[in-house]
Design a protein around this motif. Structure first.
Motif, PDB file in Angstrom:
ATOM      1  N   GLN A  56       0.742  -1.198   0.050  1.00 33.41           N
ATOM      2  CA  GLN A  56      -0.094   0.066   0.238  1.00 33.41           C
ATOM      3  C   GLN A  56       0.519   1.635  -0.093  1.00 33.41           C
ATOM      4  OE1 GLN A  56      -2.711  -0.286   3.396  1.00 33.41           O
ATOM      5  NE2 GLN A  56      -3.913  -1.708   2.368  1.00 33.41           N
ATOM      6  N   ALA A  57       0.209   2.216  -0.894  1.00 30.82           N
ATOM      7  CA  ALA A  57       0.824   3.464  -0.636  1.00 30.82           C
ATOM      8  C   ALA A  57       1.106   4.078   0.937  1.00 30.82           C
ATOM      9  CB  ALA A  57       0.808   4.605  -1.201  1.00 30.82           C
ATOM     10  N   PRO A  58       1.712   4.949   1.180  1.00 27.48           N
ATOM     11  CA  PRO A  58       2.507   5.343   2.204  1.00 27.48           C
ATOM     12  C   PRO A  58       1.305   6.735   2.987  1.00 27.48           C
ATOM     13  CG  PRO A  58       4.600   5.711   1.042  1.00 27.48           C
ATOM     14  CD  PRO A  58       3.464   5.490   0.234  1.00 27.48           C
ATOM     15  N   PHE A  59       1.059   6.762   4.280  1.00 28.55           N
ATOM     16  CA  PHE A  59      -0.284   7.872   4.263  1.00 28.55           C
ATOM     17  C   PHE A  59       0.166   8.783   4.315  1.00 28.55           C
ATOM     18  CE2 PHE A  59      -0.108   4.642   6.804  1.00 28.55           C
ATOM     19  CZ  PHE A  59      -1.787   3.443   7.311  1.00 28.55           C
ATOM     20  N   ASP A  60      -1.099   9.776   3.187  1.00 29.62           N
ATOM     21  CA  ASP A  60      -0.757  11.622   3.320  1.00 29.62           C
ATOM     22  C   ASP A  60      -0.080  12.113   4.327  1.00 29.62           C
ATOM     23  OD1 ASP A  60      -1.088  11.147   0.288  1.00 29.62           O
ATOM     24  OD2 ASP A  60      -3.364  10.989   1.118  1.00 29.62           O
ATOM     25  N   MET A  61      -1.119  11.966   5.534  1.00 32.45           N
ATOM     26  CA  MET A  61      -0.605  12.362   6.788  1.00 32.45           C
ATOM     27  C   MET A  61      -0.840  11.235   8.193  1.00 32.45           C
ATOM     28  SD  MET A  61      -2.951  15.555   7.316  1.00 32.45           S
ATOM     29  CE  MET A  61      -4.311  15.413   7.205  1.00 32.45           C
ATOM     30  N   VAL A  62       0.426  11.235   8.680  1.00 31.82           N
ATOM     31  CA  VAL A  62       0.472  10.329   9.987  1.00 31.82           C
ATOM     32  C   VAL A  62       0.512  11.446  11.323  1.00 31.82           C
ATOM     33  CG1 VAL A  62       1.360   8.782  10.704  1.00 31.82           C
ATOM     34  CG2 VAL A  62       1.374   8.948   8.837  1.00 31.82           C
ATOM     35  N   PHE A  63      -0.600  10.905  12.239  1.00 35.52           N
ATOM     36  CA  PHE A  63      -1.072  11.767  13.909  1.00 35.52           C
ATOM     37  C   PHE A  63      -0.401  11.299  14.221  1.00 35.52           C
ATOM     38  CE2 PHE A  63      -4.190  13.032  10.080  1.00 35.52           C
ATOM     39  CZ  PHE A  63      -4.220  14.276  10.578  1.00 35.52           C
ATOM     40  N   TRP A  64       0.050  11.810  15.446  1.00 33.99           N
ATOM     41  CA  TRP A  64       1.076  11.137  16.874  1.00 33.99           C
ATOM     42  C   TRP A  64       0.309  12.058  18.275  1.00 33.99           C
ATOM     43  CZ3 TRP A  64       7.020   9.834  16.172  1.00 33.99           C
ATOM     44  CH2 TRP A  64       7.336   8.851  15.437  1.00 33.99           C
ATOM     45  N   PRO A  65       0.761  11.180  19.129  1.00 34.32           N
ATOM     46  CA  PRO A  65      -0.377  11.888  20.022  1.00 34.32           C
ATOM     47  C   PRO A  65       0.467  13.461  20.907  1.00 34.32           C
ATOM     48  CG  PRO A  65       0.019   9.554  20.795  1.00 34.32           C
ATOM     49  CD  PRO A  65       0.674   9.902  19.070  1.00 34.32           C
ATOM     50  N   GLU A  66       0.006  13.635  21.769  1.00 29.67           N
ATOM     51  CA  GLU A  66       0.989  15.249  22.484  1.00 29.67           C
ATOM     52  C   GLU A  66       1.404  14.433  23.332  1.00 29.67           C
ATOM     53  OE1 GLU A  66      -0.855  17.395  26.417  1.00 29.67           O
ATOM     54  OE2 GLU A  66      -1.840  16.074  26.564  1.00 29.67           O
ATOM     55  N   GLY A  67       2.790  15.337  23.038  1.00 36.01           N
ATOM     56  CA  GLY A  67       4.173  15.104  23.523  1.00 36.01           C
ATOM     57  C   GLY A  67       4.796  13.483  22.965  1.00 36.01           C
ATOM     58  N   ALA A  68       4.747  13.250  22.039  1.00 40.94           N
ATOM     59  CA  ALA A  68       4.978  11.644  21.987  1.00 40.94           C
ATOM     60  C   ALA A  68       6.550  11.843  21.362  1.00 40.94           C
ATOM     61  CB  ALA A  68       4.608  10.998  20.170  1.00 40.94           C
ATOM     62  N   ILE A  69       6.971  12.246  21.461  1.00 41.93           N
ATOM     63  CA  ILE A  69       8.633  12.364  20.996  1.00 41.93           C
ATOM     64  C   ILE A  69       9.054  13.459  22.306  1.00 41.93           C
ATOM     65  CG2 ILE A  69       9.031  11.697  19.014  1.00 41.93           C
ATOM     66  CD1 ILE A  69       9.412  14.543  17.875  1.00 41.93           C
ATOM     67  N   ARG A 116       7.343   9.188   5.423  1.00 41.05           N
ATOM     68  CA  ARG A 116       7.623   8.028   3.246  1.00 41.05           C
ATOM     69  C   ARG A 116       6.847   9.188   2.144  1.00 41.05           C
ATOM     70  NH1 ARG A 116       6.806   2.095   3.412  1.00 41.05           N
ATOM     71  NH2 ARG A 116       8.834   1.065   5.473  1.00 41.05           N
ATOM     72  N   GLY A 117       7.434  10.425   2.772  1.00 49.34           N
ATOM     73  CA  GLY A 117       7.052  11.867   1.982  1.00 49.34           C
ATOM     74  C   GLY A 117       5.619  12.428   1.757  1.00 49.34           C
ATOM     75  N   GLY A 118       4.771  11.808   2.991  1.00 50.10           N
ATOM     76  CA  GLY A 118       3.679  12.728   3.629  1.00 50.10           C
ATOM     77  C   GLY A 118       3.846  13.420   4.595  1.00 50.10           C
ATOM     78  N   LEU A 119       2.961  13.952   5.068  1.00 51.96           N
ATOM     79  CA  LEU A 119       2.821  14.993   6.760  1.00 51.96           C
ATOM     80  C   LEU A 119       3.808  14.148   7.790  1.00 51.96           C
ATOM     81  CD1 LEU A 119       0.926  18.289   6.014  1.00 51.96           C
ATOM     82  CD2 LEU A 119       3.548  17.568   5.322  1.00 51.96           C
ATOM     83  N   LEU A 120       3.776  13.880   9.145  1.00 51.88           N
ATOM     84  CA  LEU A 120       3.881  13.638  10.578  1.00 51.88           C
ATOM     85  C   LEU A 120       3.339  14.733  10.564  1.00 51.88           C
ATOM     86  CD1 LEU A 120       6.204  11.006  11.793  1.00 51.88           C
ATOM     87  CD2 LEU A 120       5.363  12.865  12.868  1.00 51.88           C
ATOM     88  N   ILE A 121       2.674  14.542  11.933  1.00 46.58           N
ATOM     89  CA  ILE A 121       2.407  15.327  12.898  1.00 46.58           C
ATOM     90  C   ILE A 121       2.362  15.122  14.333  1.00 46.58           C
ATOM     91  CG2 ILE A 121       0.404  16.919  12.833  1.00 46.58           C
ATOM     92  CD1 ILE A 121      -1.097  16.601  10.234  1.00 46.58           C
ATOM     93  N   THR A 122       2.604  15.085  14.881  1.00 49.76           N
ATOM     94  CA  THR A 122       2.614  15.301  16.394  1.00 49.76           C
ATOM     95  C   THR A 122       3.249  16.364  17.601  1.00 49.76           C
ATOM     96  OG1 THR A 122       4.587  13.668  17.734  1.00 49.76           O
ATOM     97  CG2 THR A 122       5.332  15.483  16.021  1.00 49.76           C
ATOM     98  N   GLY A 123       3.005  15.648  18.628  1.00 49.70           N
ATOM     99  CA  GLY A 123       3.476  16.630  19.551  1.00 49.70           C
ATOM    100  C   GLY A 123       4.577  15.923  19.883  1.00 49.70           C
TER     101      GLY A 123
END
Length: 536
Positions: A275-288, A322-329
């Motif tokens: 499958q293709a990579p996700f367009d957006m990946v959402f991580w939780p608050e304070g994930a890193i 992988r080319g999408g957006l990673l949205i993280t806390g």
């Protein structure tokens, strides 16, 4: 024994033990909130009992005390999850959590007490006037509770019915607080009917019939299946992954496990084979724990996961997407020279090449969680924040929409910010969806379930889909009708893979906010006052 005489005896017992009955009524109402929310009949019984006591209070002092005792038990039981947070802070004893719940409830109980006192004054023994006045004043006091002293609008009455038919859609017109007042017309009608059977003629006249019709319509709407009003998603909507790593609060701050946590987040972010990579990946608050902003003294980067630089940490995040957006806390720091002066609880979007594509800083901070009020007074006596660290977080500027390249506009509300009705969207720059990253690992069993229900209410009010990513659960994808399309329960390490639902056109509430609820509450109060002119 006739039904009328049974009612009379029950009423006498209620009036003989008003504060005990008020306390029991508060517990019945609290049992209706999540996770016991299917017991919808219990809050109805509790409110009928409360309103009966208030209507027959001997004076203003007793009316206030009845309302206050009711509120005290309701909030103590409903907010019991707050005490759990103290089990993760070694510098303060666990028992202090229960004291905190009690003290907070002592304050919050003032709001139902004021509603009860005002309704008693309006009613003066007239059931219809009392019922309308109580519903209106409850609406207004819930609204005030949402902003006074920074506000704490947790568990509005309307959250009781979010899963019951089409009734929650009323929030699109009168908001969360308006629906709370509307719901109270049902026990108000029961009160009037009870007194009508006893010969008080409480249900007669146009006002009584209107109250009865509104109550029956609400009850009927609770059994009407929700209409699928949300537009059908097209191929233009992005694919998303909502990641829940199940990192408990008891281990979240262990630096020896940071790499393990990152590996878990990265693994859950990958698409299925083929499958293709996700367009957006959402991580939780304070994930890193990594600092993603350049320019800090080197010692700050050395203490984090990657231990090198912000640029390399961002690049590693971009590789996960992988080319999408990673949205993280994450966290940004505020420095005074080389000295740490503060921090911000942020959500940031990382695009290809490790570039930051937009950042939101949490604006509505949690007292004692993210900052210590009156630090100079409280710190010397041993009080501290529940979150580890001595530096307070600083607030951001408030709701804003992030324009993500090639993606729908995103509105962000971090953790408990999502419970503030009317304060989650930049109305001048309306987003296409809401993102609510959170860490509910602090809040036991009751807190996460209640938090999700209130987040869904924002989706209904604003007509916007909601993405919710949490560390330990409950994560969810919610459409603009407030329906949960998919969810990850507490204690689960998994991800939701889906297509982002589209938004609805702006609702009436999205245009005018809580002024609609205030107007509705004021009209109910005016109706109660006007009905006093009719002979009993």
């Amino acid at each position: 024994m006739t039904i009328s005489s049974q009612f009379a005896q029950a009423g006498q017992w209620l009036r003989a033990h008003p504060l005990i009955v008020a306390a029991l009524a508060g517990l019945l109402v609290a049992e209706g909130f999540a996770p016991q929310y299917r017991l919808i009949l219990l809050p109805l019984i509790g409110f009928v009992a409360l309103m009966h006591l208030l209507l027959h209070a001997s004076g203003a002092r007793q009316a206030f005390l009845i309302g206050w005792v009711f509120g005290l038990t309701q909030f103590v039981l409903g907010l019991n999850w707050i005490a759990t947070a103290f089990t993760y802070q070694a510098e303060m004893p666990v028992w202090l959590g229960y004291i905190a719940v009690l003290l907070l409830s002592v304050y919050l109980a003032v709001y139902p007490a004021l509603a009860g006192l005002g309704a008693w004054w309006i009613g003066r023994g007239r059931p219809l006037a009392f019922a309308l006045g109580f519903a209106g004043l409850w609406t207004l006091t819930e609204w005030v509770r949402g902003w006074l002293f920074t506000g704490f609008p947790w568990n509005p009455l309307s959250s009781l019915v979010i899963d019951h038919g089409i009734l929650p859609h009323a929030m699109r017109w009168i908001g969360t607080y308006g629906l709370s007042g509307l719901l109270l017309l049902v026990p108000g009608f029961c009160l009037c009917a009870l007194h009508g059977r006893r010969g008080d003629h409480a249900v007669g006249g146009k006002g009584g019939w209107a109250l009865g019709a509104a109550s029956l319509a609400m009850i009927a709407s609770m059994f009407v299946p929700k209409q699928l009003g949300t537009p059908v998603a097209t191929g233009d909507q992005p694919t998303i992954a909502i990641v829940q790593p199940n990192i408990g609060q008891d281990i979240a701050n262990d630096p020896t496990r940071y790499e393990e946590f990152f590996a878990r987040l990265a693994r859950l972010s990958q698409p299925a084979p083929g499958q293709a990579p996700f367009d957006m990946v959402f991580w939780p608050e304070g994930a890193i724990p990594d600092y993603l902003e350049d320019g800090y003294p080197r010692r700050f980067y050395q203490a984090t996961t990657y231990g090198a630089s912000a640029r390399l940490a961002r690049t590693r995040l971009a590789d996960v997407a992988r080319g999408g957006l990673l949205i993280t806390g994450a966290q940004d720091l505020e420095l005074n020279g080389d000295r740490l002066a503060g921090a911000r609880n942020i959500v940031t979007a990382i695009g290809p090449g490790g570039r930051r594509r937009g950042t939101y800083a949490k604006a509505h901070l949690v007292p004692y969680g993210e900052y210590l009020p009156m630090r100079g007074l409280l710190e010397p006596i041993g009080l501290s924040r529940l979150v580890a660290g001595d530096i307070d977080f600083d607030p951001g500027p408030g709701p804003r929409s992030l324009a993500l390249p090639g993606m729908p506009k995103m509105g962000v509300q971090v953790c408990y910010e999502i419970v503030f009705s009317g304060h989650v969207v930049d109305r001048a720059n309306r987003p296409d969806f809401l993102f609510n990253p959170s860490n509910d690992g602090w809040f036991g069993v009751w807190g996460p379930a209640q938090h999700l229900r209130q987040a869904r209410m924002r989706a209904i009010e604003e007509g916007l889909p909601l993405v919710r990513a949490t560390t330990t659960g409950i994560s969810a994808l919610v459409d603009a009708d407030g329906r949960v399309l998919d969810r990850l329960d507490s204690g689960t390490a998994a991800r939701i893979a889906a297509t982002l639902p589209p938004p609805l056109p702006p609702t009436l509430f999205a245009r005018f906010g809580n002024w609609l609820a205030v107007l509705f509450g004021a009209l109910l109060v005016a109706g109660g006052i006007a009905s006093r002119r009719r002979p009993r």
